[in-house]
Design a protein around this motif. Structure first.
Motif, PDB file in Angstrom:
ATOM      1  N   GLU A  18     -55.962 -21.226 -29.670  1.00  0.00           N
ATOM      2  CA  GLU A  18     -57.253 -21.903 -29.755  1.00  0.00           C
ATOM      3  C   GLU A  18     -57.661 -22.009 -31.232  1.00  0.00           C
ATOM      4  OE1 GLU A  18     -58.646 -23.484 -27.637  1.00  0.00           O
ATOM      5  OE2 GLU A  18     -58.490 -22.600 -25.646  1.00  0.00           O
ATOM      6  N   PRO A  19     -58.359 -23.074 -31.639  1.00  0.00           N
ATOM      7  CA  PRO A  19     -58.912 -24.131 -30.789  1.00  0.00           C
ATOM      8  C   PRO A  19     -57.996 -25.328 -30.582  1.00  0.00           C
ATOM      9  CG  PRO A  19     -59.760 -24.367 -32.995  1.00  0.00           C
ATOM     10  CD  PRO A  19     -58.863 -23.155 -33.021  1.00  0.00           C
ATOM     11  N   ALA A  20     -56.742 -25.282 -31.079  1.00  0.00           N
ATOM     12  CA  ALA A  20     -55.870 -26.456 -30.950  1.00  0.00           C
ATOM     13  C   ALA A  20     -55.689 -26.873 -29.493  1.00  0.00           C
ATOM     14  CB  ALA A  20     -54.509 -26.163 -31.589  1.00  0.00           C
ATOM     15  N   PHE A  21     -55.499 -25.888 -28.604  1.00  0.00           N
ATOM     16  CA  PHE A  21     -55.216 -26.228 -27.217  1.00  0.00           C
ATOM     17  C   PHE A  21     -56.398 -26.903 -26.531  1.00  0.00           C
ATOM     18  CE2 PHE A  21     -55.306 -25.377 -22.692  1.00  0.00           C
ATOM     19  CZ  PHE A  21     -54.077 -25.895 -22.302  1.00  0.00           C
ATOM     20  N   SER A  22     -57.616 -26.498 -26.867  1.00  0.00           N
ATOM     21  CA  SER A  22     -58.791 -26.999 -26.158  1.00  0.00           C
ATOM     22  C   SER A  22     -59.119 -28.451 -26.499  1.00  0.00           C
ATOM     23  CB  SER A  22     -60.004 -26.114 -26.449  1.00  0.00           C
ATOM     24  OG  SER A  22     -60.305 -26.126 -27.820  1.00  0.00           O
ATOM     25  N   LYS A  23     -58.513 -29.001 -27.543  1.00  0.00           N
ATOM     26  CA  LYS A  23     -58.789 -30.387 -27.937  1.00  0.00           C
ATOM     27  C   LYS A  23     -57.765 -31.332 -27.310  1.00  0.00           C
ATOM     28  CE  LYS A  23     -60.502 -28.802 -32.407  1.00  0.00           C
ATOM     29  NZ  LYS A  23     -60.170 -28.708 -33.840  1.00  0.00           N
ATOM     30  N   SER A  24     -58.196 -32.572 -27.104  1.00  0.00           N
ATOM     31  CA  SER A  24     -57.269 -33.594 -26.611  1.00  0.00           C
ATOM     32  C   SER A  24     -56.201 -33.863 -27.664  1.00  0.00           C
ATOM     33  CB  SER A  24     -58.019 -34.886 -26.291  1.00  0.00           C
ATOM     34  OG  SER A  24     -58.941 -34.686 -25.237  1.00  0.00           O
ATOM     35  N   ILE A  25     -55.030 -34.290 -27.214  1.00  0.00           N
ATOM     36  CA  ILE A  25     -53.965 -34.646 -28.149  1.00  0.00           C
ATOM     37  C   ILE A  25     -54.439 -35.813 -29.008  1.00  0.00           C
ATOM     38  CG2 ILE A  25     -51.622 -35.532 -28.363  1.00  0.00           C
ATOM     39  CD1 ILE A  25     -50.940 -34.104 -25.757  1.00  0.00           C
ATOM     40  N   MET A  26     -54.322 -35.668 -30.311  1.00  0.00           N
ATOM     41  CA  MET A  26     -54.823 -36.666 -31.253  1.00  0.00           C
ATOM     42  C   MET A  26     -53.686 -37.558 -31.732  1.00  0.00           C
ATOM     43  SD  MET A  26     -56.938 -36.096 -34.830  1.00  0.00           S
ATOM     44  CE  MET A  26     -55.550 -35.541 -35.820  1.00  0.00           C
ATOM     45  N   ARG A  27     -53.900 -38.859 -31.694  1.00  0.00           N
ATOM     46  CA  ARG A  27     -52.932 -39.803 -32.256  1.00  0.00           C
ATOM     47  C   ARG A  27     -53.369 -40.126 -33.681  1.00  0.00           C
ATOM     48  NH1 ARG A  27     -48.973 -43.013 -30.331  1.00  0.00           N
ATOM     49  NH2 ARG A  27     -49.453 -42.357 -28.198  1.00  0.00           N
ATOM     50  N   ILE A  28     -52.597 -39.673 -34.633  1.00  0.00           N
ATOM     51  CA  ILE A  28     -53.014 -39.851 -36.021  1.00  0.00           C
ATOM     52  C   ILE A  28     -52.595 -41.223 -36.540  1.00  0.00           C
ATOM     53  CG2 ILE A  28     -52.866 -37.369 -36.444  1.00  0.00           C
ATOM     54  CD1 ILE A  28     -50.360 -37.891 -38.065  1.00  0.00           C
ATOM     55  N   LYS A  29     -53.219 -41.627 -37.636  1.00  0.00           N
ATOM     56  CA  LYS A  29     -52.934 -42.917 -38.261  1.00  0.00           C
ATOM     57  C   LYS A  29     -51.467 -42.970 -38.695  1.00  0.00           C
ATOM     58  CE  LYS A  29     -54.218 -43.633 -42.485  1.00  0.00           C
ATOM     59  NZ  LYS A  29     -55.054 -43.832 -43.697  1.00  0.00           N
ATOM     60  N   PRO A  30     -50.769 -44.073 -38.401  1.00  0.00           N
ATOM     61  CA  PRO A  30     -49.349 -44.160 -38.800  1.00  0.00           C
ATOM     62  C   PRO A  30     -49.205 -44.077 -40.314  1.00  0.00           C
ATOM     63  CG  PRO A  30     -49.912 -45.892 -37.229  1.00  0.00           C
ATOM     64  CD  PRO A  30     -51.207 -45.270 -37.665  1.00  0.00           C
ATOM     65  N   PRO A  31     -48.083 -43.570 -40.791  1.00  0.00           N
ATOM     66  CA  PRO A  31     -47.855 -43.520 -42.234  1.00  0.00           C
ATOM     67  C   PRO A  31     -47.509 -44.902 -42.778  1.00  0.00           C
ATOM     68  CG  PRO A  31     -45.901 -42.783 -41.075  1.00  0.00           C
ATOM     69  CD  PRO A  31     -46.940 -43.016 -40.022  1.00  0.00           C
ATOM     70  N   LEU A 171     -47.682 -26.353 -23.609  1.00  0.00           N
ATOM     71  CA  LEU A 171     -48.780 -26.164 -22.667  1.00  0.00           C
ATOM     72  C   LEU A 171     -49.697 -27.378 -22.645  1.00  0.00           C
ATOM     73  CD1 LEU A 171     -49.705 -22.417 -23.325  1.00  0.00           C
ATOM     74  CD2 LEU A 171     -48.579 -23.354 -21.305  1.00  0.00           C
ATOM     75  N   LYS A 172     -49.879 -28.004 -23.800  1.00  0.00           N
ATOM     76  CA  LYS A 172     -50.739 -29.190 -23.853  1.00  0.00           C
ATOM     77  C   LYS A 172     -50.084 -30.369 -23.143  1.00  0.00           C
ATOM     78  CE  LYS A 172     -54.691 -30.744 -24.951  1.00  0.00           C
ATOM     79  NZ  LYS A 172     -55.878 -30.129 -24.333  1.00  0.00           N
ATOM     80  N   ILE A 173     -48.780 -30.516 -23.295  1.00  0.00           N
ATOM     81  CA  ILE A 173     -48.051 -31.570 -22.579  1.00  0.00           C
ATOM     82  C   ILE A 173     -48.184 -31.354 -21.074  1.00  0.00           C
ATOM     83  CG2 ILE A 173     -45.724 -32.349 -22.000  1.00  0.00           C
ATOM     84  CD1 ILE A 173     -46.589 -33.661 -24.482  1.00  0.00           C
ATOM     85  N   ILE A 174     -48.017 -30.102 -20.621  1.00  0.00           N
ATOM     86  CA  ILE A 174     -48.167 -29.798 -19.194  1.00  0.00           C
ATOM     87  C   ILE A 174     -49.568 -30.137 -18.719  1.00  0.00           C
ATOM     88  CG2 ILE A 174     -48.193 -27.933 -17.497  1.00  0.00           C
ATOM     89  CD1 ILE A 174     -46.053 -26.533 -19.213  1.00  0.00           C
ATOM     90  N   ASP A 210     -54.697 -21.986 -14.235  1.00  0.00           N
ATOM     91  CA  ASP A 210     -54.761 -22.794 -13.017  1.00  0.00           C
ATOM     92  C   ASP A 210     -55.073 -24.240 -13.366  1.00  0.00           C
ATOM     93  OD1 ASP A 210     -54.208 -20.648 -11.377  1.00  0.00           O
ATOM     94  OD2 ASP A 210     -56.310 -20.133 -11.077  1.00  0.00           O
ATOM     95  N   LYS A 211     -55.968 -24.437 -14.312  1.00  0.00           N
ATOM     96  CA  LYS A 211     -56.304 -25.793 -14.739  1.00  0.00           C
ATOM     97  C   LYS A 211     -55.147 -26.434 -15.490  1.00  0.00           C
ATOM     98  CE  LYS A 211     -59.881 -28.370 -17.242  1.00  0.00           C
ATOM     99  NZ  LYS A 211     -61.140 -28.262 -18.029  1.00  0.00           N
ATOM    100  N   VAL A 212     -54.442 -25.655 -16.292  1.00  0.00           N
ATOM    101  CA  VAL A 212     -53.306 -26.182 -17.050  1.00  0.00           C
ATOM    102  C   VAL A 212     -52.202 -26.661 -16.123  1.00  0.00           C
ATOM    103  CG1 VAL A 212     -51.457 -25.564 -18.665  1.00  0.00           C
ATOM    104  CG2 VAL A 212     -53.785 -24.761 -19.074  1.00  0.00           C
ATOM    105  N   LEU A 213     -51.954 -25.907 -15.065  1.00  0.00           N
ATOM    106  CA  LEU A 213     -50.771 -26.131 -14.233  1.00  0.00           C
ATOM    107  C   LEU A 213     -51.030 -26.967 -12.985  1.00  0.00           C
ATOM    108  CD1 LEU A 213     -49.449 -22.463 -14.385  1.00  0.00           C
ATOM    109  CD2 LEU A 213     -48.590 -24.402 -15.705  1.00  0.00           C
TER     110      LEU A 213
END
Length: 412
Positions: A18-31, A171-174, A210-213
């Motif tokens: 935490e706190p990385a897991f609790s946030k939605s996956i972020m799509r960053i600006k392309p290089p 875990l975030k992908i799951i 339970d929420k993750v899985l």
């Protein structure tokens, strides 16, 4: 590095997910420029398809082997500026294509398959055409499927074990794409003509598992807890037959490859550490540089140590202009690596007790300190998987893992 406590055959590491897991996956600006590795899959020299100066579309073949048995798909659209070797801390010298990204070049259109009519060979070929790498070991998925089919493997394990302190990408992908992962696992079973499937997921103790899985559907779920490293303990307790281990990102990529025809052009990475103001999981195109990723997240401390991976298995990254690719599951930026001042080995035996493979790290240290030459097989170095547990518990501050791997000057 997190404080380590020896708990039998595992090291207790306070989790920093935490706190990385609790946030939605972020799509960053392309290089502006992608540095795309051209892996050869063990087939020898790869031949670029577009010429330097030509445009290349996303999903188009960027390079292929002389015999056409392997190829690399471009993860971005743009102009190919040059091709040169890059020294990468994870894979060593690797040929890379430098592509100036352009938004006005459309991606190559791809088409999916009819899942109900897919044969075993068709699924394996779909994994091959999509250039899917398995993040659990860095191997091409089609190769692993071919070998598992030949070996009549009847158990498949979806690997969601994020047991290192900072990593939460699996875990975030799951959590966010569990349906896709379960779908990909179903295709794995079809490719192998059946068998048993389980999901192994690490339970750090402070997440609502339970929420993750809850999106993983029909698959049996085995929660893994306790000391690091967790995989050897899981395998010893639950894998009593031949098994295939597949990372959850590769499973999702297989689902997309079958249903939409999309190749694997992106990867999800945990960006964390005490230098990062807002730890998060990010999705980036293959070939995005470490520097670009770190520039997109706010820093709260000057960068001191940047690690590709976690503090346990990761490698230091002195050059931030190297690319990421499937298999690099984390970028950890820390201001210090807490290690005792290195002293002589006191023969306490903790490294032997902690080793998940029952090797003899203390013997390697003894020979190293005495200046003796050694074959790694004499103390089990040829079977060391570099988990770092022995180093974590050493009261003398010795980097036992480096000695086990022969990286501190053994005269082999």
């Amino acid at each position: 590095m997190a404080f380590a406590v020896n708990l039998g055959k595992g090291v207790f590491l306070p989790q920093c997910k935490e706190p990385a897991f609790s946030k939605s996956i972020m799509r960053i600006k392309p290089p502006e420029v992608a540095v795309v590795p051209i892996f050869d899959f063990g087939t020898g020299a790869m031949l670029p398809v577009p010429r330097v100066g030509e445009n290349v579309a996303k999903n188009a073949i960027l390079a292929k082997s002389k015999n056409g048995a392997a190829w690399v798909v471009s993860p971005v659209s743009g102009k190919l500026r040059r091709i040169e070797r890059v020294e990468h801390p994870v894979v060593g010298s690797v040929l890379c294509a430098f592509i100036n990204i352009k938004d006005n070049i459309p991606a190559l259109e791809v088409r999916g398959h009819n899942p109900s009519s897919m044969t075993s060979a068709g699924i394996i070929q779909a994994a091959r055409m999509a250039c899917i790498f398995d993040e659990s070991d860095g191997l091409p998925l089609f190769y692993k499927l071919q070998k598992a089919k030949r070996d009549r493997v009847m158990m498949t394990v979806a690997d969601g074990i994020d047991d290192s302190p900072y990593v939460s990408s699996s875990l975030k992908i799951i959590s966010e794409y569990g349906v896709d992962c379960a779908d990909g696992l179903g295709f794995i079973l079809k490719a192998l003509d059946g068998g048993k499937a389980v999901l192994a997921a690490y339970d750090p103790g402070d997440l609502d598992m339970d929420k993750v899985l809850n999106t993983f559907g029909f698959v049996d779920v085995i929660r893994v807890s306790g000391g690091y490293p967790a995989w050897p303990r899981f395998a010893e307790q639950h894998c009593h037959e031949k098994y295939l281990r597949v990372g959850v990102q590769a499973l999702r990529a297989l689902s997309l490859a079958v249903r939409t025809g999309e190749p694997q052009t992106e990867t999800v990475i945990t960006v964390s550490g005490d230098c990062i103001e807002n730890p998060c999981n990010v999705v980036v195109p293959t070939g995005t540089t470490v520097r670009h990723i770190l520039e997109q997240v706010e820093l709260k401390k000057p960068l001191k140590y940047v690690i590709l991976g976690d503090t346990m298995r990761g490698v230091l990254c002195p050059n931030l202009d190297v690319p990421v690719f499937p298999g690099i599951r984390a970028i950890t930026a820390v201001s210090q690596v807490e290690r005792p001042v290195e002293k002589k080995c006191i023969n306490c035996g903790r490294c032997v007790d902690i080793c998940p493979h029952n090797l003899f790290p203390s013997e390697a240290v003894r020979m190293y300190e005495n200046g003796e030459s050694a074959n790694p097989a004499m103390y089990g170095g040829d079977r060391c998987d570099a988990c770092g547990a022995c180093t974590a518990v050493c009261p003398s501050g010795i980097d036992v893992t480096e000695i086990m791997l022969g990286e501190k000057g053994f005269g082999y």
